[in-house]
Every structure is written in structure tokens, then in C-alpha cells.
Design a protein around this motif. Structure first.
Motif, PDB file in Angstrom:
ATOM      1  N   SER A  42      -7.874  -1.070  12.605  1.00 33.08           N
ATOM      2  CA  SER A  42      -6.544  -0.449  12.643  1.00 33.08           C
ATOM      3  C   SER A  42      -5.530  -1.346  11.941  1.00 33.08           C
ATOM      4  O   SER A  42      -4.547  -0.868  11.374  1.00 33.08           O
ATOM      5  CB  SER A  42      -6.112  -0.179  14.088  1.00 33.08           C
ATOM      6  N   GLU A  43      -5.778  -2.653  11.952  1.00 31.20           N
ATOM      7  CA  GLU A  43      -4.890  -3.603  11.273  1.00 31.20           C
ATOM      8  C   GLU A  43      -4.895  -3.348   9.757  1.00 31.20           C
ATOM      9  O   GLU A  43      -3.844  -3.401   9.102  1.00 31.20           O
ATOM     10  CB  GLU A  43      -5.334  -5.043  11.574  1.00 31.20           C
ATOM     11  N   ALA A  44      -6.073  -3.053   9.202  1.00 31.78           N
ATOM     12  CA  ALA A  44      -6.177  -2.778   7.765  1.00 31.78           C
ATOM     13  C   ALA A  44      -5.362  -1.545   7.396  1.00 31.78           C
ATOM     14  O   ALA A  44      -4.678  -1.519   6.363  1.00 31.78           O
ATOM     15  CB  ALA A  44      -7.643  -2.574   7.375  1.00 31.78           C
ATOM     16  N   GLU A  45      -5.392  -0.520   8.262  1.00 31.16           N
ATOM     17  CA  GLU A  45      -4.618   0.699   8.000  1.00 31.16           C
ATOM     18  C   GLU A  45      -3.121   0.422   8.111  1.00 31.16           C
ATOM     19  O   GLU A  45      -2.323   0.924   7.321  1.00 31.16           O
ATOM     20  CB  GLU A  45      -5.032   1.807   8.968  1.00 31.16           C
ATOM     21  N   LYS A  46      -2.748  -0.392   9.092  1.00 31.96           N
ATOM     22  CA  LYS A  46      -1.335  -0.732   9.286  1.00 31.96           C
ATOM     23  C   LYS A  46      -0.797  -1.477   8.061  1.00 31.96           C
ATOM     24  O   LYS A  46       0.294  -1.192   7.571  1.00 31.96           O
ATOM     25  CB  LYS A  46      -1.197  -1.593  10.551  1.00 31.96           C
ATOM     26  N   GLN A  47      -1.590  -2.412   7.564  1.00 33.52           N
ATOM     27  CA  GLN A  47      -1.175  -3.167   6.370  1.00 33.52           C
ATOM     28  C   GLN A  47      -0.953  -2.236   5.186  1.00 33.52           C
ATOM     29  O   GLN A  47      -0.008  -2.401   4.418  1.00 33.52           O
ATOM     30  CB  GLN A  47      -2.240  -4.207   6.010  1.00 33.52           C
ATOM     31  N   ALA A  48      -1.860  -1.243   5.043  1.00 33.54           N
ATOM     32  CA  ALA A  48      -1.725  -0.294   3.935  1.00 33.54           C
ATOM     33  C   ALA A  48      -0.419   0.494   4.059  1.00 33.54           C
ATOM     34  O   ALA A  48       0.323   0.648   3.085  1.00 33.54           O
ATOM     35  CB  ALA A  48      -2.920   0.650   3.905  1.00 33.54           C
ATOM     36  N   ARG A  49      -0.120   0.971   5.269  1.00 32.63           N
ATOM     37  CA  ARG A  49       1.110   1.754   5.464  1.00 32.63           C
ATOM     38  C   ARG A  49       2.363   0.915   5.161  1.00 32.63           C
ATOM     39  O   ARG A  49       3.293   1.382   4.512  1.00 32.63           O
ATOM     40  CB  ARG A  49       1.171   2.317   6.889  1.00 32.63           C
ATOM     41  N   GLN A  50       2.345  -0.345   5.624  1.00 34.12           N
ATOM     42  CA  GLN A  50       3.485  -1.237   5.352  1.00 34.12           C
ATOM     43  C   GLN A  50       3.648  -1.460   3.846  1.00 34.12           C
ATOM     44  O   GLN A  50       4.764  -1.451   3.315  1.00 34.12           O
ATOM     45  CB  GLN A  50       3.274  -2.589   6.049  1.00 34.12           C
ATOM     46  N   SER A  51       2.512  -1.649   3.180  1.00 36.19           N
ATOM     47  CA  SER A  51       2.528  -1.919   1.744  1.00 36.19           C
ATOM     48  C   SER A  51       3.048  -0.701   0.962  1.00 36.19           C
ATOM     49  O   SER A  51       3.795  -0.844  -0.015  1.00 36.19           O
ATOM     50  CB  SER A  51       1.106  -2.283   1.301  1.00 36.19           C
ATOM     51  N   ILE A  52       2.658   0.501   1.421  1.00 34.09           N
ATOM     52  CA  ILE A  52       3.127   1.743   0.779  1.00 34.09           C
ATOM     53  C   ILE A  52       4.641   1.870   0.916  1.00 34.09           C
ATOM     54  O   ILE A  52       5.350   2.182  -0.042  1.00 34.09           O
ATOM     55  CB  ILE A  52       2.412   2.973   1.400  1.00 34.09           C
ATOM     56  N   ARG A  53       5.152   1.607   2.128  1.00 35.15           N
ATOM     57  CA  ARG A  53       6.598   1.710   2.356  1.00 35.15           C
ATOM     58  C   ARG A  53       7.374   0.704   1.494  1.00 35.15           C
ATOM     59  O   ARG A  53       8.411   1.024   0.917  1.00 35.15           O
ATOM     60  CB  ARG A  53       6.925   1.494   3.840  1.00 35.15           C
ATOM     61  N   ARG A  54       6.823  -0.510   1.410  1.00 35.14           N
ATOM     62  CA  ARG A  54       7.491  -1.539   0.602  1.00 35.14           C
ATOM     63  C   ARG A  54       7.483  -1.143  -0.882  1.00 35.14           C
ATOM     64  O   ARG A  54       8.493  -1.294  -1.582  1.00 35.14           O
ATOM     65  CB  ARG A  54       6.796  -2.891   0.795  1.00 35.14           C
ATOM     66  N   ARG A  86       7.483   1.809  -2.112  1.00 33.61           N
ATOM     67  CA  ARG A  86       8.456   2.887  -2.348  1.00 33.61           C
ATOM     68  C   ARG A  86       9.888   2.322  -2.415  1.00 33.61           C
ATOM     69  O   ARG A  86      10.669   2.717  -3.278  1.00 33.61           O
ATOM     70  CB  ARG A  86       8.346   3.947  -1.245  1.00 33.61           C
ATOM     71  N   ARG A  87      10.185   1.372  -1.552  1.00 38.90           N
ATOM     72  CA  ARG A  87      11.523   0.759  -1.582  1.00 38.90           C
ATOM     73  C   ARG A  87      11.771   0.060  -2.921  1.00 38.90           C
ATOM     74  O   ARG A  87      12.848   0.153  -3.498  1.00 38.90           O
ATOM     75  CB  ARG A  87      11.682  -0.266  -0.449  1.00 38.90           C
ATOM     76  N   GLU A  88      10.730  -0.616  -3.410  1.00 40.22           N
ATOM     77  CA  GLU A  88      10.889  -1.400  -4.640  1.00 40.22           C
ATOM     78  C   GLU A  88      10.759  -0.545  -5.907  1.00 40.22           C
ATOM     79  O   GLU A  88      11.189  -0.944  -6.981  1.00 40.22           O
ATOM     80  CB  GLU A  88       9.863  -2.541  -4.658  1.00 40.22           C
ATOM     81  N   ASN A  89      10.100   0.623  -5.777  1.00 42.06           N
ATOM     82  CA  ASN A  89       9.874   1.510  -6.937  1.00 42.06           C
ATOM     83  C   ASN A  89      10.243   2.944  -6.566  1.00 42.06           C
ATOM     84  O   ASN A  89       9.358   3.798  -6.383  1.00 42.06           O
ATOM     85  CB  ASN A  89       8.400   1.466  -7.369  1.00 42.06           C
ATOM     86  N   PRO A  90      11.541   3.234  -6.449  1.00 41.62           N
ATOM     87  CA  PRO A  90      11.951   4.552  -5.926  1.00 41.62           C
ATOM     88  C   PRO A  90      11.468   5.736  -6.757  1.00 41.62           C
ATOM     89  O   PRO A  90      11.312   6.841  -6.232  1.00 41.62           O
ATOM     90  CB  PRO A  90      13.483   4.469  -5.918  1.00 41.62           C
ATOM     91  N   HIS A  91      11.180   5.526  -8.059  1.00 41.14           N
ATOM     92  CA  HIS A  91      10.813   6.658  -8.911  1.00 41.14           C
ATOM     93  C   HIS A  91       9.320   6.715  -9.225  1.00 41.14           C
ATOM     94  O   HIS A  91       8.868   7.615  -9.936  1.00 41.14           O
ATOM     95  CB  HIS A  91      11.609   6.613 -10.222  1.00 41.14           C
ATOM     96  N   PHE A  97      -1.456  10.244   6.114  1.00 38.72           N
ATOM     97  CA  PHE A  97      -0.890   9.737   4.860  1.00 38.72           C
ATOM     98  C   PHE A  97      -0.119  10.828   4.120  1.00 38.72           C
ATOM     99  O   PHE A  97       0.908  10.557   3.498  1.00 38.72           O
ATOM    100  CB  PHE A  97      -1.989   9.123   3.989  1.00 38.72           C
ATOM    101  N   LYS A  98      -0.601  12.072   4.213  1.00 40.13           N
ATOM    102  CA  LYS A  98       0.139  13.190   3.603  1.00 40.13           C
ATOM    103  C   LYS A  98       1.527  13.311   4.207  1.00 40.13           C
ATOM    104  O   LYS A  98       2.485  13.697   3.545  1.00 40.13           O
ATOM    105  CB  LYS A  98      -0.611  14.514   3.850  1.00 40.13           C
ATOM    106  N   GLU A 154       6.866   8.662   1.756  1.00 40.41           N
ATOM    107  CA  GLU A 154       6.753   7.814   0.556  1.00 40.41           C
ATOM    108  C   GLU A 154       5.614   8.254  -0.371  1.00 40.41           C
ATOM    109  O   GLU A 154       5.550   7.844  -1.525  1.00 40.41           O
ATOM    110  CB  GLU A 154       6.479   6.349   0.960  1.00 40.41           C
ATOM    111  N   VAL A 155       4.674   9.068   0.159  1.00 43.92           N
ATOM    112  CA  VAL A 155       3.423   9.365  -0.558  1.00 43.92           C
ATOM    113  C   VAL A 155       3.523  10.677  -1.336  1.00 43.92           C
ATOM    114  O   VAL A 155       3.905  11.707  -0.797  1.00 43.92           O
ATOM    115  CB  VAL A 155       2.249   9.429   0.450  1.00 43.92           C
ATOM    116  N   ASN A 156       3.147  10.616  -2.629  1.00 46.46           N
ATOM    117  CA  ASN A 156       3.152  11.829  -3.464  1.00 46.46           C
ATOM    118  C   ASN A 156       1.831  12.582  -3.421  1.00 46.46           C
ATOM    119  O   ASN A 156       1.807  13.800  -3.552  1.00 46.46           O
ATOM    120  CB  ASN A 156       3.445  11.459  -4.926  1.00 46.46           C
TER     121      ASN A 156
END
Length: 305
Positions: free
Chosen positions: A50-62, A64-69, A86-87, A91-93
Motif C-alpha cells: 500500500s506504501e508503493a501505491e501511496k507514493q505513486a498518488r503523491q508523485s502524481i499530485r506533485r 500536476r502541481r509542477e506541470n499544470p498543462h 486512479f480514474k 490530476e489524471v487524464n
């Protein structure tokens, strides 16, 4: 990441988890670039904890913040097992399943079909993909097998990867030759359960037979390494290679998980404590310079301090 020319890369792949994902990320990058995707970040996730999944979600959010487009695509084991989660992330397209991520077509229709995740248990074969280089790595990884037919009680991986399927020997030889010609001195064979190699192929070649043929047909290959091994499934040819073939690296990463027989039974592992000790003794007698690594789970339910 910047390209050599100093221009921002159009496709950036962020990889979590195992060596198989490392290999697959290179294939995905090729497909995404061939589809003409620009300003795209692909997350190749892991579901082993579950830690691996949490890291992925945090990384996705970060990201998106750094690359809004940017276009953000999520794939890998976590996306296969928890596609809806994830859908639902704003942040996820797009979300791709583990089978889809390795094919060219899904990237061509990523914007019109943002969710492409099939039933992984229905997948019957695994294709080899010609990868000629691994960015920033001295050794190359090759997928020889995918999926797992076993159902250990702690493990979600079969539900992310499907059942065991092997890459035919000829395709592996071609892939190794390509990498050696690209200058790689060392190739690592990876899979989800590489010890199960060949059972679904015509003639049922074993892992050891396949490795022997690859080494014979690509004499220029300097070093071959196995990513991990299930000790109870090692075949005679592999033992012989360990004894006689200096190009096979003296390194065994053992899928151990626990050292107590009752815990191993509750995990539904196929070995007991003494099987592993006997395996290590046998391998060390054949190859005195062998080095062992192991995966161990601590605090399994019912396990005491």
C-alpha cells in the motif's frame, strides 16, 4: 528531465516497483513517442505494498502541481488493480492497464479513450519488445516471463499481472543480441515468476535450458544475471550453468518470504525452511563465490515477535 539538446522531453516516464517495470517503461516511452504524444508524463505504478501505491498518488499530485498543462497517464500494477481509484483522481487524464501499456494502439487513442483496462486474467501470451537502450543504465533488462500461476496469500501481483506466460527463446536471443550490439556488457533476465519459465511454450523448455541456449547463441554476451529465483523450481540445467558457466553471474536473489514452516504454510509458499537451506548449500557447493539476496516479509499475520 532535460534532453541532451537542452529542450524539455515530450514524454517522461516515472517508474515505481520492480525491474520488470523498468524494462516496460522503456517500451512505453517508445510507443508514446511514436504516437506523437507531447508534454506527457506516464506513471508506471507498483501494487506490491500500500506504501508503493501511496507514493505513486503523491508523485502524481506533485507532477500536476509542477506541470499544470501536461497530460498525465497512469498505468502499471496499481492502475490495473485499482483502475477506478486512479480514474477518479482529478490530476489524471488517462489510465492504461498492464496489457494495454505494452501495445502501440492505446497511445494513439489515449485522448478519445482515457480508460483502457481489460481483464488481465484473459491475457494468454506476453510479447517480446525490441529495446536497444536503457537510459542512464549500465546493464540492460529483458522480460522473459510475465504473470504468476501461484496464489500466495499475501500477494496481489497475479491480479495486476495475470497468469504466467513466457517469451519464446528465439525472441529472447534476438533481444539479447540487439542489446549486446548496442554495447551492453550485462543483461538481466526479469519476470514475475521466472522459475515458471517455459511451461506454456511448445516443448516446455525450462529456464535453465533457455539460458543455456541464449548463452550459446550470443557468445559475445559477457554477463548474464537472474533478477530472482524460486528455489524449489530450479531445474538441473540451471544448476549445471551455475557450476560450469562463468558468464552467469554468481548472484541468486531468493524469493524466501519467511523462515518459519507454519508461517510459510499460511503464506501458501511452496517451500519450507529446510528446502531453502538445502538449496543454498547445494548452490554454494557448485559455485563457492555465490552471493545470496532474499525477500523477507516481517510481521505476517499470526507471526510472533
Amino acid at each position: 528531465p532535460m534532453s541532451i539538446l537542452g529542450k524539455p522531453m515530450s514524454v517522461n516516464v516515472v517508474t515505481f516497483g520492480c525491474r520488470l517495470n523498468t524494462y516496460e517503461s522503456e517500451v512505453m516511452k517508445t510507443h508514446a513517442e511514436a504516437a506523437g504524444l507531447k508534454d506527457t508524463i506516464i506513471f508506471n505504478t507498483c501494487a506490491v505494498t500500500s506504501e508503493a501505491e501511496k507514493q505513486a498518488r503523491q508523485s502524481i499530485r506533485r507532477a500536476r502541481r509542477e506541470n499544470p498543462h501536461a497530460r498525465i497517464i497512469v498505468t502499471g500494477c496499481a492502475a490495473q488493480v485499482h483502475a477506478d481509484d486512479f480514474k477518479a483522481m482529478p490530476e489524471v487524464n488517462a489510465v492504461l492497464g498492464n496489457h494495454e501499456k505494452m501495445k502501440a494502439e492505446p497511445y494513439l487513442k489515449i485522448d478519445s479513450e482515457p480508460a483502457q483496462v481489460n481483464d488481465i486474467m484473459s491475457v494468454k501470451e506476453t510479447a517480446s519488445h525490441l529495446v536497444s537502450s536503457f537510459e542512464g543504465r549500465a546493464r540492460a533488462f529483458i522480460q522473459v516471463q510475465n504473470g504468476c500461476n501461484h496464489r500466495c496469500t499475501f500477494c496481489i501481483i497475479p491480479y495486476g499481472r495475470g497468469n504466467s506466460r513466457s517469451v519464446p527463446i528465439g525472441e529472447i536471443v534476438t533481444q539479447v543480441r540487439t542489446l549486446v550490439e548496442s554495447g551492453y556488457q550485462e543483461v538481466v533476465f526479469t519476470g514475475v515468476d521466472v522459475s515458471d519459465y517455459g511451461k506454456d511454450l511448445p516443448g516446455e523448455p525450462t529456464l535453465g535450458q533457455m539460458m543455456r541456449r541464449v548463452l550459446a547463441q550470443v557468445p559475445e554476451l559477457k554477463r548474464l544475471r537472474l533478477s530472482s529465483i524460486d528455489a524449489v523450481e530450479v531445474d538441473d540445467d540451471l544448476y549445471r550453468l551455475l557450476a560450469e558457466e562463468p558468464r552467469l553471474m554468481p548472484h541468486m536473489h531468493v524469493s524466501l518470504q519467511a523462515g518459519d514452516d507454519m508461517v510459510l504454510k499460511r503464506m501458501k509458499r511452496r517451500h519450507l525452511r529446510n528446502d531453502i537451506i538445502a538449496f543454498c548449500d547445494k548452490v554454494r557447493a557448485l559455485r563457492p563465490d555465490i552471493v545470496f539476496g532474499a525477500d523477507i516479509i516481517a510481521g505476517f499475520p499470526t507471526e510472533t515477535d
